[in-house]
Write a protein that holds these residues in place. Structure first.
Motif, PDB file in Angstrom:
ATOM      1  N   SER A 199     -15.598 -36.729 -36.593  1.00  0.00           N
ATOM      2  CA  SER A 199     -14.647 -36.001 -37.450  1.00  0.00           C
ATOM      3  C   SER A 199     -15.180 -34.634 -37.842  1.00  0.00           C
ATOM      4  N   LEU A 200     -16.518 -34.583 -38.140  1.00  0.00           N
ATOM      5  CA  LEU A 200     -17.109 -33.284 -38.465  1.00  0.00           C
ATOM      6  C   LEU A 200     -16.990 -32.312 -37.294  1.00  0.00           C
ATOM      7  N   MET A 201     -17.278 -32.820 -36.081  1.00  0.00           N
ATOM      8  CA  MET A 201     -17.161 -31.957 -34.912  1.00  0.00           C
ATOM      9  C   MET A 201     -15.725 -31.502 -34.700  1.00  0.00           C
ATOM     10  N   LYS A 202     -14.782 -32.421 -34.933  1.00  0.00           N
ATOM     11  CA  LYS A 202     -13.386 -32.054 -34.774  1.00  0.00           C
ATOM     12  C   LYS A 202     -12.980 -30.946 -35.745  1.00  0.00           C
ATOM     13  N   LYS A 203     -13.434 -31.111 -37.024  1.00  0.00           N
ATOM     14  CA  LYS A 203     -13.137 -30.079 -38.018  1.00  0.00           C
ATOM     15  C   LYS A 203     -13.766 -28.742 -37.635  1.00  0.00           C
ATOM     16  N   LEU A 204     -15.036 -28.816 -37.175  1.00  0.00           N
ATOM     17  CA  LEU A 204     -15.708 -27.581 -36.786  1.00  0.00           C
ATOM     18  C   LEU A 204     -14.995 -26.925 -35.600  1.00  0.00           C
ATOM     19  N   ASN A 259     -11.774 -22.682 -33.456  1.00  0.00           N
ATOM     20  CA  ASN A 259     -10.592 -22.224 -32.715  1.00  0.00           C
ATOM     21  C   ASN A 259      -9.746 -21.275 -33.552  1.00  0.00           C
ATOM     22  N   PHE A 260      -9.588 -21.653 -34.837  1.00  0.00           N
ATOM     23  CA  PHE A 260      -8.786 -20.789 -35.717  1.00  0.00           C
ATOM     24  C   PHE A 260      -9.444 -19.425 -35.903  1.00  0.00           C
ATOM     25  N   ASN A 261     -10.764 -19.431 -36.152  1.00  0.00           N
ATOM     26  CA  ASN A 261     -11.464 -18.154 -36.352  1.00  0.00           C
ATOM     27  C   ASN A 261     -11.471 -17.322 -35.075  1.00  0.00           C
ATOM     28  N   SER A 262     -11.667 -17.996 -33.903  1.00  0.00           N
ATOM     29  CA  SER A 262     -11.639 -17.251 -32.640  1.00  0.00           C
ATOM     30  C   SER A 262     -10.254 -16.663 -32.374  1.00  0.00           C
ATOM     31  N   TYR A 263      -9.195 -17.407 -32.734  1.00  0.00           N
ATOM     32  CA  TYR A 263      -7.840 -16.866 -32.576  1.00  0.00           C
ATOM     33  C   TYR A 263      -7.643 -15.629 -33.461  1.00  0.00           C
ATOM     34  N   LEU A 264      -8.153 -15.741 -34.720  1.00  0.00           N
ATOM     35  CA  LEU A 264      -8.023 -14.591 -35.617  1.00  0.00           C
ATOM     36  C   LEU A 264      -8.778 -13.384 -35.081  1.00  0.00           C
ATOM     37  N   ILE A 267      -6.180 -10.398 -35.279  1.00  0.00           N
ATOM     38  CA  ILE A 267      -6.721  -9.212 -35.960  1.00  0.00           C
ATOM     39  C   ILE A 267      -6.734  -7.992 -35.032  1.00  0.00           C
ATOM     40  N   PRO A 268      -7.175  -8.113 -33.733  1.00  0.00           N
ATOM     41  CA  PRO A 268      -7.087  -6.922 -32.864  1.00  0.00           C
ATOM     42  C   PRO A 268      -5.666  -6.414 -32.675  1.00  0.00           C
ATOM     43  N   ALA A 297       2.843 -17.720 -36.694  1.00  0.00           N
ATOM     44  CA  ALA A 297       3.376 -18.173 -37.988  1.00  0.00           C
ATOM     45  C   ALA A 297       2.476 -19.234 -38.609  1.00  0.00           C
ATOM     46  N   LYS A 298       2.022 -20.198 -37.803  1.00  0.00           N
ATOM     47  CA  LYS A 298       1.136 -21.240 -38.331  1.00  0.00           C
ATOM     48  C   LYS A 298      -0.197 -20.652 -38.775  1.00  0.00           C
ATOM     49  N   ALA A 299      -0.723 -19.694 -38.004  1.00  0.00           N
ATOM     50  CA  ALA A 299      -1.983 -19.056 -38.412  1.00  0.00           C
ATOM     51  C   ALA A 299      -1.813 -18.330 -39.740  1.00  0.00           C
TER      52      ALA A 299
END
Length: 676
Positions: free
Chosen positions: A261-266, A271-276, A281-282, A357-359
């Protein structure tokens, strides 16, 4: 216009130009001399423009002057509404263009000189958005903008200092006033010294007063240190509480979760931070940069007139019409392959919009959660400052009620004791009043005895010394107690910190192991991501190459289609001409005279004969006119002379009639006189 020229001539004859013009010589200047004069005035405002226009091309001269006038925010007058006409007049040296410019420049030379000086440092260089993607270029651009802002602030401070600067007279008045105050203070100190010297043991009393002052200063510094240590203690307690809360959260997370679960959360967070970082952001930065670039471009352009706006609106309407035509053509030339690609594109655009929108929702939820956590921390800190505590549970509330009851009974006992003490205090207060009256009587008697003996003030001085020594001893005791309390508090804090370190040691070990696992998994994830990026880049290059090839083929197809249509049109026109030639040949060869008359050749032949006959008639008429021109002119001259002769006869006849009428009137007057 005359006032304008008069003002220009007056300014040019003054310093620093000294041209020695008058209105006639200035108005008779050639265009090249007028342009050189405008360049000299601009060179006085900005030294970079002090050049000889004969050494540069006319286009360079116009570009240089227009650039500086745009920086100086010059707007053409109402007579020059078209900017192209204004530029043309500036290139050719037109008086209607250059005279208003000179009048505007010479009216505000000092202000424009300051503006030109600031423009050298504040006109921003336009860096294309694609170059700003480079980190080095972006850093240099950011540093350039920061230096520009610093220059703005320094220039504002410099101008404010120039405006608000004190004059030398005001400074001298302040110095003289301060010297007078200094002399007054020196005289006051001398008077106080003379008054103190008459008192016995004044040196010892001064020493005691100095020690008292030092002790008071020391007391203030110790109180300040105590306040600082209290604030440090409060902040330390807050940090400790936050650490405890974080520890509880970590323990709860460790107890309720597994490595999967920890790995899944990480992974989700990565993924969210890499998408941002890589997409959202670019894209936002690119859109902001493009909007800023267009806004800066609009600001840098000169002021637009109504004619420019109407021209732009017409261009926009034409472009929209072309876009509509292209869309209609695309709809007409609809193909199934395009429909498949369009379907995939629509799905991809819908998914990307949902993802964005979800982000945004997730980011807003995170910001809301962080704001709520900050509010909770603020409320806890406010509760601690007000002496409150955290929210109690049911058991803690029962214990609190039992303590409150015991405190209530204790409060009643203490209240009874306070009533007894209050009664005793009233008795003691009355006793104190009697003793004070008695003491005052004794003091008066003692003062009378001291005056008789010549040692007045001795008892008061002794009492003051005793009181100061008592205050000093009390302060020493308070300081000792304060230092002891502080040392005990520091020991307790050190012990609490050691206990917390010992209790957190196993958790920190487990956390280190988890961090190590997380680093390994992150490294593996980065490797997989690099592989994915390389594969995606290869596919993207292949796709772009195929798209370029398809685009080239489509353009070639469109070119060939246009060539085919052009050739087809030419073929049709040639066929029509060939058909007309065949019909003409058929009509010309036909034995039927009616059919031959319809031929174009016969029609043109008939028209040519008619024109030739008309020409012959006109030539014959011209010959007759030439032959009769001389006699006709003589006859016309004779008629003119005859007309003049008849006019002269008419005038003579009129004069004769007038003279006869006058003579008759005179004769009638003579007859009347004779009758009388």
């Amino acid at each position: 216009m005359g006032d304008q020229m008069q003002f220009i001539v007056e300014k040019l004859n003054q310093e620093p130009f000294r041209k020695n013009y008058n209105l006639i010589s200035f108005d008779s200047l050639e265009p090249l001399r007028l342009l050189q004069l405008l360049s000299d005035v601009l060179g006085e405002i900005d030294p970079k423009h002090a050049v000889d226009i004969r050494e540069e091309l006319p286009e360079q001269t116009a570009k240089r002057m227009l650039n500086l006038l745009g920086i100086l925010k010059y707007k053409p007058p109402g007579t020059v509404s078209d900017l192209s006409a204004f530029r043309q007049g500036l290139v050719t040296g037109s008086k209607t263009v250059i005279h208003p410019v000179l009048h505007w420049l010479l009216q505000r030379t000092s202000e424009l000189r300051t503006r030109a000086y600031l423009a050298r440092f504040l006109v921003k260089l336009e860096v294309p958005a694609e170059f700003l993607q480079d980190d080095t270029v972006a850093d240099f651009n950011k540093q350039y903008e920061e230096l520009m802002e610093a220059f703005k602030n320094l220039h504002k401070e410099h101008e404010q200092l120039k405006i608000s600067g004190l004059s030398t007279a005001e400074i001298r008045r302040d110095i003289s006033a301060m010297e007078e105050e200094k002399d007054q203070l020196a005289k006051r100190v001398e008077r106080l010294k003379k008054r103190v010297e008459t008192v016995q043991n004044h040196q010892r009393m001064l020493e005691i007063a100095r020690q008292l002052r030092l002790e008071k200063e020391r007391e203030e510094s110790l109180a300040q240190q105590k306040q600082e240590q209290k604030s440090q203690l409060f902040h330390t307690e807050q940090r400790l509480q936050r650490a405890q809360v974080q520890l509880k959260e970590m323990q709860h997370v460790v107890a309720d979760s597994k490595p999967e679960s920890l790995m899944k959360k990480l992974e989700e967070e990565i993924n969210f931070n890499s998408y941002l970082v890589n997409e959202k952001i670019p894209r936002e930065m690119e859109s902001k940069k493009t909007s800023v670039y267009f806004l800066q471009k609009v600001v840098a352009e000169p002021a637009m007139t109504q004619a420019d706006l109407t021209a732009l609106e017409s261009e926009i309407e034409e472009v929209n019409a072309q876009m509509n035509q292209l869309i209609e053509k695309r709809i007409i030339t609809y193909e199934p392959t395009d429909s498949k690609f369009s379907m995939y594109r629509q799905q991809a655009s819908i998914i990307s919009r949902k993802k964005e929108a979800k982000a945004e929702e997730l980011q807003a939820a995170k910001e809301e959660m962080s704001s709520l956590e900050r509010q909770v921390e603020q409320k806890n800190s406010q509760a601690h400052e007000l002496g409150g505590s955290e929210i109690l549970t049911e058991d803690e509330f029962k214990q609190y009620v039992s303590k409150l009851r015991s405190k209530n009974t204790l409060y009643k006992k203490k209240r009874q004791e306070i009533a007894e003490i209050t009664a005793e205090y009233g008795i003691l207060q009355r006793t104190e009043e009697l003793l004070r009256q008695r003491h005052e009587a004794i003091q008066q008697h003692l003062q009378a005895i001291e005056e008789k003996k010549g040692i007045s003030g001795y008892s008061y001085t002794q009492e003051e010394l005793e009181r100061v020594s008592a205050v000093k001893s009390e302060m020493d005791e308070v300081k000792g107690q304060t230092l002891d309390n502080m040392s005990e508090m520091v020991k307790k804090l050190n012990a609490m910190v050691a206990e917390k370190k010992a209790s957190l040691a196993p958790v920190i070990k487990e956390l280190r192991q988890l961090r190590q696992n997380c680093q390994e998994l992150t490294q593996e994830c980065d490797e997989k991501k690099i592989q994915y990026d390389s594969c995606a880049a290869g596919l993207e290059t292949n796709r772009s190459a195929l798209e370029q090839e398809v685009k080239g083929l489509l353009e070639e197809c469109a070119q060939e289609e246009s060539n085919y249509r052009y050739i087809n049109c030419m073929k049709r026109s040639l066929e029509i001409q060939l058909q007309r030639a065949k019909e003409e040949m058929k009509a010309y060869v036909s034995p039927d005279p009616q059919e031959r008359r319809r031929a174009v050749r016969e029609q043109y032949t008939r028209i040519i004969l008619e024109q030739e006959n008309l020409g012959k008639k006109l030539r014959e008429k011209q010959k007759v006119v030439r032959e009769s021109h001389g006699p006709n002119m003589k006859q016309m001259k004779m008629w003119q002379d005859f007309e003049q002769l008849m006019e002269c006869k008419r005038e003579c006849f009129l004069k004769q009639q007038n003279q006869a009428a006058i003579g008759q009137i005179i004769q009638e007057g003579g007859k009347d006189r004779l009758v009388l």
